[in-house]
Design a protein around this motif. Structure first.
Motif, PDB file in Angstrom:
ATOM      1  N   ALA A 222      37.665  40.633 -36.310  1.00 13.75           N
ATOM      2  CA  ALA A 222      36.993  39.583 -35.534  1.00 13.75           C
ATOM      3  C   ALA A 222      37.851  39.131 -34.367  1.00 13.75           C
ATOM      4  O   ALA A 222      37.351  38.905 -33.252  1.00 13.75           O
ATOM      5  CB  ALA A 222      36.677  38.396 -36.451  1.00 13.75           C
ATOM      6  N   ALA A 223      39.166  39.014 -34.610  1.00 13.16           N
ATOM      7  CA  ALA A 223      40.059  38.620 -33.521  1.00 13.16           C
ATOM      8  C   ALA A 223      40.127  39.712 -32.458  1.00 13.16           C
ATOM      9  O   ALA A 223      40.158  39.422 -31.253  1.00 13.16           O
ATOM     10  CB  ALA A 223      41.458  38.324 -34.076  1.00 13.16           C
ATOM     11  N   GLY A 224      40.137  40.995 -32.895  1.00 13.09           N
ATOM     12  CA  GLY A 224      40.145  42.090 -31.920  1.00 13.09           C
ATOM     13  C   GLY A 224      38.871  42.138 -31.104  1.00 13.09           C
ATOM     14  O   GLY A 224      38.912  42.402 -29.889  1.00 13.09           O
ATOM     15  N   ASN A 225      37.738  41.873 -31.749  1.00 10.77           N
ATOM     16  CA  ASN A 225      36.467  41.852 -31.017  1.00 10.77           C
ATOM     17  C   ASN A 225      36.451  40.710 -30.003  1.00 10.77           C
ATOM     18  O   ASN A 225      35.995  40.877 -28.866  1.00 10.77           O
ATOM     19  CB  ASN A 225      35.314  41.706 -32.004  1.00 10.77           C
ATOM     20  N   SER A 226      36.938  39.550 -30.406  1.00 10.83           N
ATOM     21  CA  SER A 226      37.002  38.417 -29.478  1.00 10.83           C
ATOM     22  C   SER A 226      37.931  38.728 -28.308  1.00 10.83           C
ATOM     23  O   SER A 226      37.668  38.330 -27.167  1.00 10.83           O
ATOM     24  CB  SER A 226      37.481  37.169 -30.214  1.00 10.83           C
ATOM     25  N   LYS A 227      39.008  39.440 -28.587  1.00  7.76           N
ATOM     26  CA  LYS A 227      39.926  39.828 -27.516  1.00  7.76           C
ATOM     27  C   LYS A 227      39.210  40.693 -26.477  1.00  7.76           C
ATOM     28  O   LYS A 227      39.364  40.479 -25.259  1.00  7.76           O
ATOM     29  CB  LYS A 227      41.108  40.577 -28.108  1.00  7.76           C
ATOM     30  N   ASP A 290      30.141  31.152 -32.991  1.00  9.24           N
ATOM     31  CA  ASP A 290      29.978  31.915 -34.227  1.00  9.24           C
ATOM     32  C   ASP A 290      31.237  32.705 -34.560  1.00  9.24           C
ATOM     33  O   ASP A 290      31.657  32.807 -35.720  1.00  9.24           O
ATOM     34  CB  ASP A 290      28.790  32.865 -34.110  1.00  9.24           C
ATOM     35  N   ALA A 291      31.850  33.283 -33.531  1.00  7.08           N
ATOM     36  CA  ALA A 291      33.089  34.040 -33.756  1.00  7.08           C
ATOM     37  C   ALA A 291      34.200  33.123 -34.254  1.00  7.08           C
ATOM     38  O   ALA A 291      34.949  33.466 -35.175  1.00  7.08           O
ATOM     39  CB  ALA A 291      33.516  34.746 -32.475  1.00  7.08           C
ATOM     40  N   ILE A 292      34.296  31.943 -33.666  1.00  8.09           N
ATOM     41  CA  ILE A 292      35.336  30.996 -34.098  1.00  8.09           C
ATOM     42  C   ILE A 292      35.080  30.543 -35.536  1.00  8.09           C
ATOM     43  O   ILE A 292      36.018  30.432 -36.343  1.00  8.09           O
ATOM     44  CB  ILE A 292      35.373  29.793 -33.139  1.00  8.09           C
ATOM     45  N   SER A 293      33.830  30.295 -35.880  1.00  8.46           N
ATOM     46  CA  SER A 293      33.494  29.887 -37.240  1.00  8.46           C
ATOM     47  C   SER A 293      33.853  30.980 -38.248  1.00  8.46           C
ATOM     48  O   SER A 293      34.375  30.707 -39.339  1.00  8.46           O
ATOM     49  CB  SER A 293      32.006  29.544 -37.333  1.00  8.46           C
ATOM     50  N   LYS A 298      37.609  33.109 -42.569  1.00  7.24           N
ATOM     51  CA  LYS A 298      38.588  34.087 -43.057  1.00  7.24           C
ATOM     52  C   LYS A 298      39.976  33.461 -43.165  1.00  7.24           C
ATOM     53  O   LYS A 298      40.749  33.782 -44.067  1.00  7.24           O
ATOM     54  CB  LYS A 298      38.623  35.307 -42.132  1.00  7.24           C
ATOM     55  N   ARG A 299      40.292  32.568 -42.248  1.00  2.65           N
ATOM     56  CA  ARG A 299      41.575  31.866 -42.313  1.00  2.65           C
ATOM     57  C   ARG A 299      41.705  31.080 -43.611  1.00  2.65           C
ATOM     58  O   ARG A 299      42.743  31.138 -44.285  1.00  2.65           O
ATOM     59  CB  ARG A 299      41.700  30.923 -41.111  1.00  2.65           C
ATOM     60  N   ASP A 300      40.654  30.356 -43.971  1.00  2.78           N
ATOM     61  CA  ASP A 300      40.692  29.567 -45.201  1.00  2.78           C
ATOM     62  C   ASP A 300      40.826  30.468 -46.429  1.00  2.78           C
ATOM     63  O   ASP A 300      41.518  30.115 -47.395  1.00  2.78           O
ATOM     64  CB  ASP A 300      39.438  28.702 -45.313  1.00  2.78           C
ATOM     65  N   GLU A 301      40.177  31.625 -46.410  1.00  2.00           N
ATOM     66  CA  GLU A 301      40.301  32.548 -47.536  1.00  2.00           C
ATOM     67  C   GLU A 301      41.729  33.079 -47.655  1.00  2.00           C
ATOM     68  O   GLU A 301      42.276  33.205 -48.752  1.00  2.00           O
ATOM     69  CB  GLU A 301      39.319  33.710 -47.361  1.00  2.00           C
TER      70      GLU A 301
END
Length: 513
Positions: A222-227, A290-293, A298-301
């Motif tokens: 998800a972070a790579g896609n946002s990048k 949506d990407a940030i959410s 995933k961060r919380d997991e």
């Protein structure tokens, strides 16, 4: 010495020796009948290349994902903040027993910890071991010996270490093979192996990083896609309807021109220009929220797998901008996450280094304590101890680094309005009992004086008859100011009873018509 005879004896070294002479019946998970070694590390770790690849994947995940890195380092920094120190086994932590003189072997251990090797100090060695434990599931420390004396302690690279064990999991040595083909063999006493918990036991542990690989991988994608989205200038999703007579080569040329002129941060805000009847329509705006959410989920997991509360991982939760649940999260973090991991490391160090290495009994290693509480909380606790007599003033002043003062060794009891020395508490108790006697009690009980004030004044002039056995001549030794206060209490009690009698008489007298 037989096994039964050894087990009857108290010293643990005899029990360890006796158990070392017997062979268990059970087998360890993942180890074939031939055992494991340099060329076969069992199920999931078939050979050197396979094992190294698996551990490198976890290393890359730890380095690439900031939340895995943050969680691991929060645990490591909290555990090792106080360093590694020696502690007396019989120390209760209450300060009620003087610590004995440290034996020579304890001093030798402390000297080794103060200079454990030429490059790292003991805090860095412990941090490296715990990081390996959380990332790889295993940590290895090299213990250098000169004769029967340990003299140095080093971290060993976990991906290049291969335990040598039989089918029952009994480790007989370790082999290190680096990427350059360098090879080193170690005896069991030369390596302290610290494995993390594993569901099916075995020689190797299961790290939190391996358990969190799914949310870590999702977060990385998800972070790579946002990048990529932001590298292209966060363009909208559009549909372009070309004229029916437009050739395929012209369509490809237009697409290339669109990518060149409209995509990228330099082209943000540039309009899409068409001619020849092409029609452009936006299908959907970029869904950054949506990407940030998804990243937050995933961060919380990831933090949950490591056992790190959000506040300790650097996450400021909505509604907890102030104190919030900070203290509760900190306590949960220390008790449920840091303490168990620290005990895993300390158990191995105390067995291999303290007991076996330096032959020390009655002392152990522990991580130093750091007072993490808020300064106001600490001062409130100190003040409460001073007011309830648990501490004297000089003990309080010693706690904050101030010199003692005359009279500061007497404990006092402070309530809302009064201050009483604990040695005068018997006098205070007797005065309170006399002051609270209700009118008419003396008439029903011949042992109670009808005049409390006179009774108290009389008792002040002579020692107690029933209380002196336990508290001494409390009234006789009371200071003049205490006697004056007690006499005033008795007079006040008499005045209150007189007022109550007048009020009772007024209630019984009928009002004039």
């Amino acid at each position: 010495m037989g096994l039964r005879a050894a087990l009857r004896r108290r010293p643990s070294k005899d029990i360890v020796y006796a158990l070392a002479q017997v062979e268990r019946k059970g087998f360890e998970y993942g180890i074939p009948d031939t055992g494991i070694g340099e060329y076969d590390q069992g199920i999931g770790n078939a050979g050197p290349a396979d094992r190294r690849t698996t551990l490198k994947t976890m290393y890359d995940a730890y380095v690439a994902c900031p939340w895995a890195f943050s969680a691991v380092n929060a645990i490591v920094r909290t555990i090792t903040a106080g360093g590694l120190v020696t502690d007396w086994d019989s120390d209760t932590g209450q300060g009620d027993q003087p610590q004995p003189v440290k034996p020579a072997n304890v001093l030798a251990l402390e000297r080794m910890l103060a200079w454990c090797n030429q490059r790292d100090d003991i805090r860095q060695v412990m941090r490296g071991a715990i990081v390996d434990l959380l990332v790889y599931g295993d940590a290895y420390l090299e213990l250098v010996w000169v004769g029967d004396q340990p003299v140095a302690l080093y971290n060993l690279d976990c991906p290049s270490i291969y335990p040598v064990a039989d089918a029952h999991g009994h480790i007989s040595g370790y082999v290190q093979v680096t990427e350059y083909g360098q090879r080193a063999s170690f005896e069991t006493r030369e390596v302290i192996h610290i494995p993390y918990d594993s569901l099916r036991t075995g020689v190797f542990g299961l790290s939190p990083t391996q358990a969190a690989m799914l949310p870590i991988t999702c977060w990385l994608f998800a972070a790579g896609n946002s990048k990529q989205v932001f590298r292209r200038g966060n363009p909208p999703t559009v549909h372009v309807d070309m004229p029916a007579g437009m050739s395929s080569s012209d369509v490809r040329r237009w697409d290339a021109m669109y990518a060149q002129r409209n995509l990228g941060s330099d082209n943000v805000g540039r309009p899409i220009i068409t001619k020849g009847g092409a029609h452009v329509q936006e299908l959907a705006p970029a869904r950054i929220v949506d990407a940030i959410s998804f990243l937050d989920q995933k961060r919380d997991e990831i933090l949950a797998v490591y056992g790190v509360p959000p506040a300790k991982g650097g996450v400021i939760e909505a509604g907890h901008l102030g104190a919030g649940t900070g203290e509760a999260q900190d306590r949960t973090f220390r008790v449920n996450t840091c303490a168990p991991i620290a005990e895993i490391v300390l158990e191995k160090l105390n067995f291999h280094l303290v007991r076996h290495g330096f032959k020390i009994d009655g002392w152990r290693l522990k991580f130093g304590d750091i007072d993490w509480r808020d300064s106001k909380v600490v001062e409130d606790i100190r003040d409460s101890r001073l007011r309830n007599g648990s501490w004297t003033l000089n003990r309080y002043r010693a706690e904050i680094g101030e010199p003692p003062v005359p009279g500061g060794d007497a404990a006092v009891l402070v309530d809302r309005q009064n201050l009483v020395l604990w040695k005068d508490i018997a006098v205070m108790s007797e005065a309170m009992v006399l002051a609270k006697r209700a009118p008419g009690v003396a008439a029903q009980d011949p042992t109670i004086s009808a005049n409390p004030a006179a009774d108290l004044n009389g008792r002040l002039a002579k020692p107690l008859t029933g209380m002196e056995e336990s508290s001494g001549d409390a009234f006789e030794n009371a200071p003049p100011w205490a006697l004056a206060i007690l006499a005033g209490l008795a007079d006040l009690s008499a005045a209150l009873r007189a007022i109550e009698a007048v009020e009772a008489t007024a209630e019984r007298t009928p009002a004039p018509v």
